[in-house]
Design a protein around this motif. Sequence first.
Motif, PDB file in Angstrom:
ATOM      1  N   LEU A  25     -31.375 -40.873 -16.250  1.00  0.00           N
ATOM      2  CA  LEU A  25     -32.112 -40.756 -17.472  1.00  0.00           C
ATOM      3  C   LEU A  25     -32.087 -41.866 -18.500  1.00  0.00           C
ATOM      4  N   ALA A  71     -35.413 -43.645 -19.871  1.00  0.00           N
ATOM      5  CA  ALA A  71     -35.616 -44.109 -21.156  1.00  0.00           C
ATOM      6  C   ALA A  71     -36.028 -45.650 -21.271  1.00  0.00           C
ATOM      7  N   LEU A  73     -35.976 -40.083 -25.160  1.00  0.00           N
ATOM      8  CA  LEU A  73     -35.400 -39.172 -24.711  1.00  0.00           C
ATOM      9  C   LEU A  73     -35.717 -37.692 -25.438  1.00  0.00           C
ATOM     10  N   GLU A 114     -27.954 -40.866 -27.477  1.00  0.00           N
ATOM     11  CA  GLU A 114     -28.568 -40.773 -26.104  1.00  0.00           C
ATOM     12  C   GLU A 114     -27.630 -39.855 -25.296  1.00  0.00           C
ATOM     13  N   SER A 139     -29.422 -36.270 -23.525  1.00  0.00           N
ATOM     14  CA  SER A 139     -29.205 -36.090 -22.131  1.00  0.00           C
ATOM     15  C   SER A 139     -28.668 -34.838 -21.508  1.00  0.00           C
ATOM     16  N   TYR A 198     -30.885 -31.795 -22.127  1.00  0.00           N
ATOM     17  CA  TYR A 198     -32.074 -31.882 -21.237  1.00  0.00           C
ATOM     18  C   TYR A 198     -31.289 -31.236 -19.902  1.00  0.00           C
TER      19      TYR A 198
END
Length: 491
Positions: free
Chosen positions: A243, A247, A270, A440, A444, A447
């Motif tokens: 990820l 990004a 993101l 971040e 992440s 998700y």
Amino acid sequence: KNQTSCTIVIFGATGDLAKRKLFPSIYNLYTKGELGEHFAVIGAARREWSHETLREKVEDSLKESKIQVNDDLDDFLTHFHYISLNVTSKESYQNLHSLITEVEGKFSIPGNRMFYLAMAPQFFGTIASYLKSEGLTNETGWNRLMIEKPFGHDLPSAKKLNNEIREAFREDEIYRIDHYLGKEMVQNIEVIRFANAIFEPLWSNRYISNVQITSSETLGVEERGGYYDKSGALRDMVQNHILQMVALLAMEPPIRLSTDEIRSEKIKALRALRPISGDQIDQYFVRGQYGPGAVKNQEVPGYRSEPNVDAESNTETFVAGKLLIDNFRWAGVPFYIRTGKRMAEKSTKIVIQFKDMPMNLYYKSNDEVHPNLLIIHIQPEEGISIVLNGEKLDYSPQTTPVKLDYAHNSTDKLNTPEAYEKLLHDAIKGDATNFTHWDEVALSWKYVDEIDNAWQQKKATQFPNYEAGSMGPKESDHLLAQDGFHWWSLD
Ligand code: BG6
């Protein structure tokens, strides 16, 4: 130089990471003059080592890592000290405090302290809170916390951990490591995009048809079965490394190259990731687990026969996915990702596939015109390739793909301390750009958690579903085929 003069305290100094990555990296920084003479390293761990034992281990680690050792080695080793410590005992921190004060005096270090947690994550919170309560973070200089993955197991546990360490350290004092951000060619993604007028104008859904990120490994789980069986490829590689690459590829150009500006663009990218709901999971994500097979002509057992792995494990050792980024730049462009253990080769690369020309003038043979590709080779080769079309050298009006290769460095840099050296260097300088901000990490996890939840709902009855030494289960190919694409092969 005063600002970079510091004491580095390594929790978990007897462990594998210190030996393989940290000691060689610190030596490289020293021998390149980046550390000067006003620094000290304190190794801290449970074992009863003396300063001398640590110094011998450091020396061994340099020899094993095959880096070039110069005649500054003895001087270098005098900067190392060891303390045996129980991370849950207050007294241990008081002893550590005295040792820090002692080495700061000995090497004239102005109270700057770097605490590096290279050990089991269940103690991160405890250590941080003792560092504060026992006054170890309480001096005149700067305090920084470098922290290894895994940063939590899912969003709730990551939040809990974050709250614990934030009790003792401010966000700007926390350096969360994602070692992929220390890799030369991962750092280069930004340069390729933002310093080249031939790429950035094309970098959107107007000209790019899809993006493919592959990070394949030949190794199995080695001696980490215990950890890995509870983690799996989604948490181990996708939540962090993959990820992060997404990004960097998807972010808008920052208004300047400062840590905050870059991070805020990555965070925005993101945030635009389209969440995958449980009922859609099979259209977007594929999981795999390796069975026995041959990797580079060597027979290897299946995942379920690895040490410390459940004989009926439901853990995925492979993930492929289709990510969508819902913003103006990327609407409609799939980002395909795949990563796994025991695959055909060790390689990380990014392929940007450009859209076809509006009309094909060169259709005479069965050949299609080859799409233009930009390939970013992250490892083991470092460089970029561009696939263009040239004229086929015969009498027909046909095209043939031409590949332009730029090898950044052709020597095999695998397993060198490179990435860690850069990251340590940045952290000592106070540059947090190549570390992950809490936002971040949280995005992440958010998700990835949804995918994991969907998978937890149904057992992977088909496991094992790929042979060791292959490129993963066939469903991973279907993922692209349903959109009319295919994975570009690895060479
Ligand atoms: C680590 C994972 O973060 O990255 C490992 O925990 C994986 O399972 C490793 O092997 C891959 O790193 P690299 O630098 O070898 O691609």
